[in-house]
Design an enzyme around this catalytic site. Structure first.
Site, mmCIF file in Angstrom:
data_model
loop_
_atom_site.group_PDB
_atom_site.id
_atom_site.type_symbol
_atom_site.label_atom_id
_atom_site.label_comp_id
_atom_site.label_asym_id
_atom_site.label_seq_id
_atom_site.Cartn_x
_atom_site.Cartn_y
_atom_site.Cartn_z
ATOM 1 C CD GLU A 145 -2.503 1.237 2.739
ATOM 2 O OE1 GLU A 145 -3.406 2.080 2.897
ATOM 3 O OE2 GLU A 145 -2.184 0.409 3.625
ATOM 4 C CD GLU A 228 -6.389 5.758 7.212
ATOM 5 O OE1 GLU A 228 -6.360 4.532 7.165
ATOM 6 O OE2 GLU A 228 -5.405 6.428 7.567
#
Length: 713
Positions: A145, A228
């Site tokens: 990622e 997030e």
């Protein structure tokens, strides 16, 4: 993106996500934990509430989404609540319509993408995720990622730890690496908030290939852009998102930057071109029909030619000095292989080899490669060695006698620093006027000559009081006087900081209309000058950061409408103490920055009153915020009292270390400890030397007059 801390979390998300199908729609409200829809028949929008069962709702738009409800909260020591996002590719078997992902990295030529974020309150990050795996995975979690952190708010940080800094896509980044228990993570942290950006995702992929186990045999599985949140976040928005994965050759390029010019061959009429829009080291250089593409732009920086999009240099392969050594794109390294001299006859020579930039075999067609070769020795030039360098030039290194303005040119904010025309961080050092209504006779040719020539200052801050007999009493006179002093500073090669000196009342909103009128006038009049910096609120006090931010976001557009390039400085809470003097700290700015670019934040101190506690906060804040000390005193906070030499030197040493610019209060003969001149000096007109200086003036003159170190390469 998700931070997976336990295998059970991965399994739970996978099982639930597989049950929620994407329903095509152009606008929808999604409150289901793993609900999705599609937009533009191209992208998935997902609620992705993977870290909490508390309600989160998003409203989708044609181009993105907005968080409208967010009920949960969690500790910043653990994972976030969710990752609402826009997706291109495959996420837990849910693939975006018509996607060509997964795609093997070796077949991906470019990934042009654009993103625009809208920020709000809360603790969160805004991140762009790139997922890769050794297999063409469409389900579960890929092994690698990449997280590009456009913005973060609150005490949060990436997985793992910092491993260094790098330049990708023409921007500077702090790089972190780690593993969250489910996959490896490489994170790129922007030093300052990015609101929107168009870039090539492939640049980040190439950097990760160079620094990790990922190879070009791996697969790109998805791109995701969102937030997030740990708490709060209502109002966060992806305003626009686009991405395209180009497989094969000759992909559409990303938008060209507004910097750089072309190098055109006399014989061919064609441009120096980076092959196939490549960004990797060792990409060949060729001739090609001139276009507006970024891969034909070169900026003359010192003795190098730099491609602004990649930040890489025109380079002789292997550092060779032999005839036939080919030219390539390569990371700038300061070696002779990247040094070029542009000559009056149109040739470009590499001093290390003494050879000329040359089109191979006198070729003129598209695809002709470039090399170094012996310069034509027939008493003239040869057309395949003659070039026109069209724009994009950075001035050559300055002589020793040039002024701060002549050396540095137009300034701009780069990360947490102030940078010059050579794209290098600098520090400006100077003095502030006192109120023009009281000490106007202190600012004339004699005093400003001394400031420039004897004090060797870089900066002249023009403190225009608004109240206390200032601007509000006679706007035309004060506006004209500020403009006159800007001109005087420019004539001496000094930067001029126009200070809208609000103090009492402390709420900047009280003077909002006056500020708009004043800054519209001075920005319009001085728009073509390179020496002007705007300070829009001197010392806000007694009001919250939200009020100051709102004021700034109304005044800044007025300046930008007239002067789009100048640096703007925003005052902070508690008399520009980053909130410290009112019991807060820099986090209120870090977590809720002004929504504008090319800005800095003001910090003020008085050395006898504000000591180690304040210095510690400045050092912490300077890692995240671009700061400028637009006012400080050597005495106590009243502007009077004895000079605290130890604390003043500790402050200036810290500012020098951090490359934070400063202006001292005051370049006047005020009968107070902070005045630089003895009372009566401005009337007698003798500013030269040190005999008329106070203790404060002598200390500041000794510190400011030391040689500047303005980097040019």
């Amino acid at each position: 993106m998700r931070r997976l801390f336990q295998a059970l979390t991965v399994l739970a998300v996978a099982a639930t996500a597989a049950l929620v199908a994407a329903a095509p729609a152009q606008a929808a409200t999604i409150c289901e934990q793993y609900g999705t829809t599609t937009i533009q028949d191209t992208y998935i929008v997902q609620n992705n509430r993977w870290g909490s069962a508390a309600e989160q709702c998003i409203d989708t738009t044609d181009n993105g989404f907005r968080i409208t409800s967010q009920q949960g909260s969690t500790s910043t020591s653990g994972p976030p609540l969710s990752y609402p996002s826009v997706v291109l590719g495959c996420h837990y078997q849910n693939c975006s319509p018509g996607t060509n992902l997964p795609a093997q990295l070796s077949q991906v030529s470019s990934v042009p993408s654009a993103i625009s974020y809208g920020y709000a309150g809360g603790t969160y990050n805004a991140t762009y995720d790139i997922w890769m795996d050794p297999t063409p995975k469409t389900d579960g979690v890929s092994q690698m990622e990449i997280m590009i952190w456009f913005h973060r708010q609150g005490s949060i940080q990436p997985i793992g730890g910092p491993v260094g800094n790098t330049t990708v896509g023409g921007r500077n980044w702090e790089v972190w690496q780690g593993n969250n228990g489910g996959n490896d993570v490489v994170s790129y942290l922007a030093p300052a908030t990015i609101n929107s950006w168009s870039f090539n995702v492939k640049d980040f992929i190439d950097d990760v290939v160079a620094r990790t186990q990922v190879t070009n045999d791996w697969y790109l599985t998805s791109l995701q852009a969102g937030f997030e949140p740990w708490n709060g976040g209502v109002g966060l928005a992806v305003n626009n998102f686009s991405a395209e994965v180009n497989v094969g050759t000759s992909p559409p390029p990303p938008p060209p930057p507004g910097d750089g010019g072309t190098i055109v061959g006399q014989a061919s009429g064609r441009c120096l071109d980076i092959l196939d829009l490549g960004t990797a080291d060792s990409t060949p250089i060729q001739l090609w029909d001139c276009t507006t593409n970024w891969n034909q732009l070169w900026s003359r920086t010192g003795n190098t030619f730099v491609n602004p999009q990649t930040g890489k240099c025109l380079d002789v392969s292997g550092g060779s000095t032999a005839n036939g050594a080919r030219l390539q794109l390569y990371t700038c390294n300061g070696t002779g292989a990247q040094s070029w001299q542009v000559n009056g006859d149109g040739t470009i020579t590499n001093p290390q080899s003494g050879k000329c930039l040359d089109a191979v075999e006198q070729g003129t067609g598209n695809g002709t490669r470039l090399q170094i070769w012996d310069c034509f020795g027939g008493g003239g030039t040869q057309p395949n060695q003659v070039w026109t360098v069209d724009g994009g030039s950075t001035p050559p290194p300055p002589g020793d006698d040039q002024t701060p303005l002549a050396i540095n040119g137009q300034l701009y904010v780069c990360g947490v620093n102030l940078c010059n025309q050579y794209h290098q961080p600098i520090q400006l050092r100077g003095m502030s006027t006192h109120g023009l209504q009281w000490f106007n006779n202190c600012y004339n040719d004699a005093s400003l000559d001394v400031l420039a020539d004897e004090w060797r200052a870089d900066l002249f801050r023009i403190a225009m009081y608004v109240q206390e007999g200032g601007y509000e009493t006679n706007p035309p006179w004060f506006t004209n006087r500020v403009n006159e002093l800007v001109d005087e500073a420019e004539e001496r090669g000094l930067y001029a900081m126009i200070d809208f000196h609000t103090l009492t009342p402390g709420d900047p909103m009280y003077n909002l209309d006056r500020a708009k009128t004043f800054f519209a006038a001075v920005a319009s009049r001085n728009a073509d000058k390179k020496n002007v910096i705007y300070e829009i609120a001197n010392e806000p006090n007694g009001v919250g950061w939200g009020t100051i931010k709102s004021y700034a976001e109304q005044v800044i557009p007025v300046i930008r409408a007239n002067d789009p390039d100048a640096v703007i400085i925003v005052g902070t809470r508690g008399w520009s103490s980053l909130g410290v003097s009112e019991g807060s700290n820099a986090d209120e700015v870090i977590n809720n920055p002004v929504n504008a670019s090319n800005i800095m934040y003001a910090f003020h101190f008085y050395a006898a009153s504000h000591q180690d506690f304040y210095r510690t906060e400045v050092q912490r804040a300077a890692a995240t915020l671009p700061l400028f000390v637009t006012e400080f005193g050597t005495v106590d906070y009243t502007g009077d009292g004895g000079v605290d030499v130890g604390s003043t030197n500790a402050w200036i040493n810290l500012l020098d270390q951090l490359k934070i610019g400063y202006a001292n209060w005051t370049y006047s003969d005020a009968n107070e400890g902070s005045g630089a001149f003895n009372p009566g000096t401005c009337n007698n007109g003798n500013f030269s030397g040190t005999s008329n200086l106070t203790a404060s003036g002598n200390l500041l003159r000794s510190r400011i007059s030391t040689p500047d170190n303005f980097p040019t390469s």
